[in-house]
Design a protein around this motif. Sequence first.
Motif, short mmCIF file in Angstrom:
data_model
loop_
_atom_site.label_atom_id
_atom_site.label_comp_id
_atom_site.label_asym_id
_atom_site.label_seq_id
_atom_site.Cartn_x
_atom_site.Cartn_y
_atom_site.Cartn_z
N LEU A 22 0.74 -1.34 0.08
CA LEU A 22 0.13 -0.11 -0.09
C LEU A 22 0.88 1.26 -0.10
N VAL A 23 1.86 1.09 0.81
CA VAL A 23 2.93 2.27 0.66
C VAL A 23 3.60 2.76 -0.57
N VAL A 24 3.76 1.63 -1.52
CA VAL A 24 4.39 2.04 -2.58
C VAL A 24 3.18 2.40 -3.91
N PRO A 25 3.91 3.43 -4.39
CA PRO A 25 2.59 4.10 -5.33
C PRO A 25 2.56 3.28 -6.72
N GLY A 26 1.43 3.33 -7.48
CA GLY A 26 1.19 2.48 -8.65
C GLY A 26 0.94 0.97 -8.25
N ARG A 27 0.71 0.28 -9.41
CA ARG A 27 0.18 -1.10 -9.44
C ARG A 27 1.74 -2.21 -9.59
N GLN A 28 1.97 -2.97 -8.61
CA GLN A 28 2.88 -3.97 -8.47
C GLN A 28 2.66 -5.11 -9.36
N LYS A 29 3.15 -5.86 -9.91
CA LYS A 29 2.77 -6.85 -10.86
C LYS A 29 3.59 -8.17 -10.21
N ILE A 30 3.21 -8.22 -8.69
CA ILE A 30 3.61 -9.53 -8.40
C ILE A 30 2.48 -10.17 -7.44
N GLY A 31 2.65 -11.38 -7.43
CA GLY A 31 1.45 -12.05 -6.83
C GLY A 31 1.47 -12.18 -5.27
#
Length: 93
Positions: A22-31
């Motif tokens: 939630l802290v990292v901006p944007g979408r993370q493509k990790i499962g």
Amino acid sequence: MEISGIISAIVIGIIIGVLGRLVVPGRQKIGILWTIVVGILAALAGAAIAKAFGVKDTNGIDWIEWLIQIALAAVGVAALASIKTGGRGRGRR
């Protein structure tokens, strides 16, 4: 390690991993499994760092320890997402 310790590590890993995401901006493509692994590692490393600085065992909630763990999880999630996407940032395509 007992089964209750393993279950506790997984639950804490989920919480820390999700908060780090939630802290990292944007979408993370990790499962979700990678999020849990990063969260568990961040929780363990954060607890060790907090203990080294003498802030692990305080009266009440250990806010500083939680902040360290969440920050480590955010760094781990961002690094893993960068590796999985080949280092492409949001602005470069």
